[in-house]
Enzyme design. Structure first.
Site, mmCIF file in Angstrom:
data_model
loop_
_atom_site.group_PDB
_atom_site.id
_atom_site.type_symbol
_atom_site.label_atom_id
_atom_site.label_comp_id
_atom_site.label_asym_id
_atom_site.label_seq_id
_atom_site.Cartn_x
_atom_site.Cartn_y
_atom_site.Cartn_z
ATOM 1 N N ARG A 134 25.939 5.095 -31.109
ATOM 2 C CA ARG A 134 27.340 4.931 -30.641
ATOM 3 C C ARG A 134 27.247 3.746 -29.679
ATOM 4 N NH1 ARG A 134 31.155 8.327 -26.843
ATOM 5 N NH2 ARG A 134 33.267 7.236 -27.366
ATOM 6 N N HIS A 191 29.377 0.394 -29.574
ATOM 7 C CA HIS A 191 30.256 -0.253 -28.763
ATOM 8 C C HIS A 191 30.065 -1.304 -27.888
ATOM 9 C CE1 HIS A 191 32.893 3.703 -28.056
ATOM 10 N NE2 HIS A 191 32.512 3.526 -29.493
ATOM 11 N N GLY A 205 30.064 -9.254 -28.269
ATOM 12 C CA GLY A 205 28.754 -9.236 -28.751
ATOM 13 C C GLY A 205 27.802 -8.267 -28.363
ATOM 14 N N ASP A 232 25.111 -7.682 -26.270
ATOM 15 C CA ASP A 232 24.653 -8.328 -25.178
ATOM 16 C C ASP A 232 24.452 -7.445 -23.895
ATOM 17 O OD1 ASP A 232 27.249 -7.649 -24.413
ATOM 18 O OD2 ASP A 232 27.739 -9.456 -23.544
ATOM 19 N N SER A 286 26.268 -5.559 -22.354
ATOM 20 C CA SER A 286 27.389 -5.532 -21.216
ATOM 21 C C SER A 286 27.968 -4.343 -21.095
ATOM 22 C CB SER A 286 28.502 -6.653 -21.691
ATOM 23 O OG SER A 286 29.022 -6.297 -22.814
ATOM 24 N N ASN A 295 35.000 4.404 -23.908
ATOM 25 C CA ASN A 295 33.702 4.347 -23.423
ATOM 26 C C ASN A 295 33.358 5.438 -22.377
ATOM 27 O OD1 ASN A 295 32.889 2.349 -25.062
ATOM 28 N ND2 ASN A 295 33.090 0.730 -23.519
ATOM 29 N N PRO A 324 37.619 -0.268 -32.131
ATOM 30 C CA PRO A 324 38.243 0.483 -33.141
ATOM 31 C C PRO A 324 38.884 1.648 -32.558
ATOM 32 C CG PRO A 324 36.632 -0.454 -34.352
ATOM 33 C CD PRO A 324 36.160 -0.581 -32.798
ATOM 34 N N HIS A 367 29.017 9.055 -38.556
ATOM 35 C CA HIS A 367 29.745 9.988 -38.251
ATOM 36 C C HIS A 367 29.199 11.399 -38.713
ATOM 37 C CE1 HIS A 367 33.536 7.772 -36.641
ATOM 38 N NE2 HIS A 367 32.726 7.509 -35.881
ATOM 39 N N ASP A 404 22.621 12.359 -42.883
ATOM 40 C CA ASP A 404 22.385 12.581 -44.205
ATOM 41 C C ASP A 404 23.810 11.909 -44.821
ATOM 42 O OD1 ASP A 404 24.483 14.411 -43.698
ATOM 43 O OD2 ASP A 404 23.069 16.220 -43.788
#
Length: 385
Positions: A132, A136, A142, A144, A146, A164, A232, A262, A322
């Site tokens: 994740r 994120h 991008g 990077d 950050s 986040n 998203p 997920h 899976d």
């Protein structure tokens, strides 16, 4: 402080201390210069039937060691399949190279694999957050790193944006960076470590492997507003999800493929309770959610909601990578509205159905999707740090 003096200070601090104190040190390091177990449909229905019938204290789960054993076996299966398939149909991003550190920092990949495996043995739920974190990071400015930066007096960082605040496992990335700096000072970027840890977390829980491309440099800025705008939403319908992925150069298939992550991980009760308590109908239950599953979720997330209460994203094999996630979607077991949305739109449903009945197709597609994710907005050459 000049770049070279900053680098010397960092190396000296590494020699004096075995560990950094806190995530702030990891953010500081980012400013350095340089750089199957899927079973059959009958087995699934049987498992789900038992799951939905059990009370809130029961579960279908293996021990941590059993999960790791399953994961190791799956990883071997995925690797055999992947080696015989053409996984990456797109050209490589210029200046990214999976062999970049082979001679410059050969210890990188063993260090990451060992650290991730050790953490998963301690806490089997720690694999999903590393994947994740990568997602994120890449969707905001991008790939990077950050997402690792701390806020300053003039700017609120990505990690403090609402989507986040539940990110975790920063300490694992910190551990990897510390060990890598001890072996190869000023060579490996934090962005590359985030990408590598996501691959290792996938493999350690039974997922497919791939060659991680390296050469990303670390970003200089981090914005909570950008994170809120570009990540998203878990409440999205199919069209906003498709648009969000298209905006960063990813296809509808990539959307469905990457949603397969997920298959493991957890969600806070407060994030999903609206679907089984407060939907706008007489029952309060979202009709796209299986009613028996909704009742189970109510038992797992009783009111008043506990801010720390959590539920598994995949109720069947929550800590194993899976394809039961896709079969679960077809049975209305998607925990997020964005999961359920994938079977409500024919453009995405076709890929859900494909992966539900053909796990080999998923293992052929997931590595390529992760590589493409890792190419989003990368900083290379003299860009970034």
């Amino acid at each position: 402080m000049a770049p070279e003096r900053r680098r010397i200070y960092f190396i000296q601090s590494i020699r004096k201390r075995k560990r950094w104190s806190g995530v702030r040190s990891l953010a500081r390091a980012c400013l350095l210069p340089g750089r199957g177990f899927y079973g059959g449909r009958k087995a699934l229905y049987s498992s789900v039937g038992v799951l939905l019938a059990n009370d809130r204290n029961s579960t279908i789960a293996c021990s941590s060691q059993e999960m790791l054993s399953i994961g190791a076996a799956l990883a071997k299966i995925w690797l055999v399949i992947a080696l015989g398939a053409s996984i990456w149909p797109v050209s490589r991003q210029q200046q990214l190279d999976s062999n970049l550190y082979r001679s410059r920092c050969p210890a990188l990949e063993p260090i990451s694999a060992t650290a991730v495996a050790r953490q998963i043995r301690k806490d089997p739920t720690s694999a999903a957050p590393l994947v994740r974190m990568f997602f994120h990071d890449c969707f905001v400015q991008g790939c990077d790193a950050s997402v690792l930066l701390d806020s300053t007096k003039n700017s609120t960082a990505e990690k403090e944006a609402t989507p986040n605040v539940s990110l975790r496992q920063f300490d694992v990335l910190e551990e990897i960076k510390t060990q890598v700096e001890a072996k190869c000072p000023g060579v490996v970027s934090c962005a590359d470590i985030v990408a590598l840890a996501a691959r290792d977390a996938t493999v350690q829980t039974g997922g497919p492997s791939w060659n991680v491309e390296f050469g990303r440099r670390d970003g200089r800025s981090s914005s909570d507003a950008m994170a809120a705008a570009h990540l998203p939403s878990s409440r999205s319908s199919a069209q906003p999800l498709i648009d969000s992925f298209a905006a960063v150069g990813l296809s509808i298939r990539d959307l469905v493929t990457l949603s397969g992550a997920h298959t493991f991980g957890r969600a806070h009760c407060t994030q999903v309770a609206r679907r089984f308590y407060a939907f706008n109908n007489a029952s309060g239950i979202d009709p796209t959610l299986d009613s028996s599953y909704a009742q189970r979720l109510r038992r797992l997330c009783p009111q008043p909601l506990d801010a720390h209460g959590m539920v598994d994203l995949d109720p069947i094999t929550p800590n194993v990578f899976d394809t039961l996630y896709y079969q679960g979607l077809l049975m209305n077991l998607g925990i997020f509205s964005s999961d359920s949305a994938l079977v409500l739109d024919n453009r995405t449903k076709v890929f859900v159905q494909e992966y539900a009945v053909n796990p080999v197709s998923f293992v052929q597609q997931f590595p390529g999707a992760m590589v493409r994710l890792g190419r989003i907005g990368v900083l290379t050459g003299s860009q970034g740090y």
